[in-house]
Scaffold this motif. Sequence first.
Motif, PDB file in Angstrom:
ATOM      1  N   GLY A   1      -0.628   0.232  12.332  1.00 48.45           N
ATOM      2  CA  GLY A   1      -1.787   1.120  12.258  1.00 48.45           C
ATOM      3  C   GLY A   1      -2.721   0.608  11.184  1.00 48.45           C
ATOM      4  N   LEU A   2      -3.500   1.521  10.610  1.00 44.01           N
ATOM      5  CA  LEU A   2      -4.381   1.142   9.501  1.00 44.01           C
ATOM      6  C   LEU A   2      -3.537   0.887   8.256  1.00 44.01           C
ATOM      7  N   ALA A   3      -4.020   0.074   7.356  1.00 47.52           N
ATOM      8  CA  ALA A   3      -3.224  -0.362   6.201  1.00 47.52           C
ATOM      9  C   ALA A   3      -2.987   0.764   5.199  1.00 47.52           C
ATOM     10  N   ILE A   4      -1.756   0.829   4.743  1.00 49.44           N
ATOM     11  CA  ILE A   4      -1.376   1.764   3.683  1.00 49.44           C
ATOM     12  C   ILE A   4      -1.539   1.034   2.359  1.00 49.44           C
ATOM     13  N   ILE A   5      -2.281   1.645   1.456  1.00 48.90           N
ATOM     14  CA  ILE A   5      -2.577   0.953   0.195  1.00 48.90           C
ATOM     15  C   ILE A   5      -2.002   1.784  -0.953  1.00 48.90           C
ATOM     16  N   SER A   6      -0.689   1.973  -0.889  1.00 48.44           N
ATOM     17  CA  SER A   6      -0.045   2.921  -1.807  1.00 48.44           C
ATOM     18  C   SER A   6       0.396   2.307  -3.125  1.00 48.44           C
ATOM     19  N   THR A   7       0.311   0.977  -3.248  1.00 49.45           N
ATOM     20  CA  THR A   7       0.749   0.349  -4.501  1.00 49.45           C
ATOM     21  C   THR A   7      -0.421  -0.378  -5.169  1.00 49.45           C
ATOM     22  N   PRO A   8      -0.345  -0.555  -6.486  1.00 47.86           N
ATOM     23  CA  PRO A   8      -1.416  -1.272  -7.188  1.00 47.86           C
ATOM     24  C   PRO A   8      -1.601  -2.691  -6.652  1.00 47.86           C
ATOM     25  N   GLU A   9      -0.489  -3.331  -6.257  1.00 42.79           N
ATOM     26  CA  GLU A   9      -0.570  -4.718  -5.793  1.00 42.79           C
ATOM     27  C   GLU A   9      -1.273  -4.792  -4.443  1.00 42.79           C
ATOM     28  N   ALA A  10      -0.974  -3.837  -3.558  1.00 47.41           N
ATOM     29  CA  ALA A  10      -1.642  -3.791  -2.254  1.00 47.41           C
ATOM     30  C   ALA A  10      -3.128  -3.508  -2.438  1.00 47.41           C
ATOM     31  N   TYR A  11      -3.433  -2.691  -3.409  1.00 45.97           N
ATOM     32  CA  TYR A  11      -4.827  -2.334  -3.694  1.00 45.97           C
ATOM     33  C   TYR A  11      -5.624  -3.569  -4.129  1.00 45.97           C
ATOM     34  N   ILE A  12      -5.053  -4.348  -5.031  1.00 44.00           N
ATOM     35  CA  ILE A  12      -5.731  -5.563  -5.505  1.00 44.00           C
ATOM     36  C   ILE A  12      -5.986  -6.503  -4.328  1.00 44.00           C
ATOM     37  N   TYR A  13      -4.996  -6.606  -3.468  1.00 48.20           N
ATOM     38  CA  TYR A  13      -5.148  -7.480  -2.298  1.00 48.20           C
ATOM     39  C   TYR A  13      -6.233  -6.941  -1.356  1.00 48.20           C
ATOM     40  N   ALA A  14      -6.229  -5.624  -1.139  1.00 49.21           N
ATOM     41  CA  ALA A  14      -7.214  -5.003  -0.244  1.00 49.21           C
ATOM     42  C   ALA A  14      -8.637  -5.170  -0.803  1.00 49.21           C
TER      43      ALA A  14
END
Length: 227
Positions: A51-64
Amino acid sequence: MRPLWSFTTSLISTSMILSSVSAEMFDFHLVQEYHNSTTQEKICKDLGYDGLAIISTPEAYIYALKLTDYIRNVLNKGIYIGAHFRPEDDVTLWDDGTVPRSDSPFYVHPPAAEPSQPVARLDSWGMFRMGMNLRARPGICGKHKNYPTQSSGSTLQGQRLQTTTRETLSESQVSTYLECAVMCGAVHECRAAEFNSDLLTCTLIGQYKSTGNLGHPRITTYIRKTF
Ligand SMILES: *[C@@H]1O[C@H](CO)[C@@H](O)[C@H](O)[C@H]1NC(C)=O
């Protein structure tokens, strides 16, 4: 007392040893065509994503943020992401059912939970916001299972956090400090971890308020980067 040292490099090599993780693991896919959130989610599933990306961690956020840099900063557009208002529970959650961390970059915490604002987007300021499912925007697709356990942070050797409040998420037996730090990366609420080299325990810590560090010969503390 050893100074702070950057942990990322050694974590990446440990990750390779542990072999369940690799250096760049966020399987996010940017859909650049403009659609509403429902259509974007369907496109993601058709492409083999959950589905749409889950951005629940700081690391995923930086990547997003990196992935959407052009769309946000040059085209000045927001991007649909994987969080929704759930009318049955009257709450906004990530699409894998996790509760957004209190430090995640929504404008308010907890995020707005209103029927009129059912879908989430990463806006051009790099903040998360809830809104209407009306406008056509790009989207980020993601996998929801086997969420990446990459994390970055710093190490305080021989020190423990002095806290006025702390939320203990779990305590488990591990053999090494690195194992403990990797465990912290695998839990989206984890903000710090304490490894006790005598007891071989790893304590994962969620929200906390710290007043500094205290020397402790048998404790190594991992301070994960926050949002
Ligand atoms: C989203 O877009 C699709 C295709 O244009 C349309 O059929 C659907 O009704 C829209 N959904 C919402 C909630 O606006």
